[in-house]
Write a protein that holds these residues in place. Structure first.
Motif, mmCIF file in Angstrom:
data_model
loop_
_atom_site.group_PDB
_atom_site.id
_atom_site.type_symbol
_atom_site.label_atom_id
_atom_site.label_comp_id
_atom_site.label_asym_id
_atom_site.label_seq_id
_atom_site.Cartn_x
_atom_site.Cartn_y
_atom_site.Cartn_z
ATOM 1 N N LEU A 97 0.879 -1.159 0.000
ATOM 2 C CA LEU A 97 0.000 0.000 0.000
ATOM 3 C C LEU A 97 0.921 1.213 0.000
ATOM 4 O O LEU A 97 1.797 1.329 0.859
ATOM 5 N N ASP A 99 1.355 5.250 0.179
ATOM 6 C CA ASP A 99 0.744 6.529 0.548
ATOM 7 C C ASP A 99 1.099 7.535 -0.525
ATOM 8 O O ASP A 99 2.258 7.910 -0.681
ATOM 9 N N ILE A 100 0.095 7.979 -1.287
ATOM 10 C CA ILE A 100 0.401 8.840 -2.435
ATOM 11 C C ILE A 100 0.799 10.246 -2.026
ATOM 12 O O ILE A 100 1.243 11.025 -2.852
ATOM 13 N N TYR A 136 -2.738 2.348 -4.166
ATOM 14 C CA TYR A 136 -2.310 3.731 -4.002
ATOM 15 C C TYR A 136 -3.392 4.415 -3.199
ATOM 16 O O TYR A 136 -4.538 4.490 -3.652
ATOM 17 N N ALA A 137 -3.029 4.860 -2.025
ATOM 18 C CA ALA A 137 -4.066 5.320 -1.111
ATOM 19 C C ALA A 137 -3.682 6.583 -0.355
ATOM 20 O O ALA A 137 -2.529 7.016 -0.385
ATOM 21 N N ARG A 138 -4.698 7.132 0.285
ATOM 22 C CA ARG A 138 -4.503 8.385 1.026
ATOM 23 C C ARG A 138 -5.033 8.197 2.436
ATOM 24 O O ARG A 138 -6.098 7.598 2.623
#
Lengths: 144, 144
Positions: A97, A99-100, A136-138
């Motif tokens: 995963l 963190d963009i 790709y996550a926030r």
DNA sequence: ATTCCAGTTGAGAATCTTTGCAACTGACGC
DNA sequence: GCGTCAGTTGCAAAGATTCTCAACTGGAAT
């Protein structure tokens, strides 16, 4: 308290077994990779390596990264814009995963997902050799 | 006989809906992408576009590729060494199974996997923005 | 049709990565 | 230890991709 992050795989052995030579530049680069917690890019690795042996070239860093990636010993994370960053793989396979916002990489593994992947591949008439899953996550609650 | 591969999505509409302008360069590049069977790289797209309007720049090709990739309208295939090559996605998001012997790309989608991904991300405190799932596989019963 | 402005473009510089090649060096056999 | 040679390296140059920025333009509002 078992922590997968602390394992230091014997890459030299792996390389030798794969019929690849252990050279001075490669040994230095491997040491850097196995003794860091962050995810350096090629230039950063080059700089750290230069402190130990200033004859090492950036080309060799890139070549070694490609070599190790093909062997599955490291992972490459390509961020839009910036250079690729690398981290050592820890023994078994993990998914990621990313963190963009910060570029931080979190490893995880889901037995269920792996199982579903197998099923899907089989239903298409294939056997999985390897796979890549990147989220790709926030961060939730991020004050944008 | 419904074949997803033959659909020609209305990208202009999609772009407009996403609040992105339809400019002359973009229209030309979209035409090229929707009317080709192969997987051209940026330079090839640039050359084809130049034949239609020789004022188009390579930068714009790259920028448009990134834009379309983020929208999920095209897929990027990065081969070690050579430049990235692109192909149009067909409608909604799909994951990919890549035949490691032939390079063939099969699109699929699993609601279950997507759901599991969401769960995992949430449990780590994240919201997924987009993801990439690629299965590298080999045909069963292949006479190697 | 005209105005307006945020989004977009082209050109070239900058950045990131790979490659060609001559010189060098591990690892193996003697 | 010494010679050998395919694998490896450093360097410079090429190749791939992104960025900077001033000029331009789509399309919404008028």
């Amino acid at each position: 308290m078992k922590n997968i992050m602390n394992q230091k795989p014997d890459y030299e052995k792996e390389l030798r077994n794969a019929g690849i030579r252990i050279t001075r530049p490669r040994r230095i680069i491997l040491d850097i990779l196995t003794s860091t917690e962050d995810h350096p890019d090629a230039m950063k690795i080059f700089h750290r390596a230069s402190e130990i042996d200033d004859s090492i070239s950036l080309s060799t860093v890139y070549r070694t990264m490609n070599l190790l990636e093909e062997m599955g010993a490291i992972h490459r994370h390509a961020f839009s814009g910036g250079p690729s960053r690398f981290e050592q793989a820890h023994g078994e396979h993990h998914d990621h995963l990313i963190d963009i916002d910060t570029g931080a990489v979190i490893e995880f593994k889901s037995e269920k997902i792996e199982q579903l992947q197998e099923e899907i591949a089989r239903s298409l008439g294939y056997d999985i050799v390897h796979h890549r899953l990147e989220l790709y996550a926030r961060k939730i609650n991020r004050s944008s």
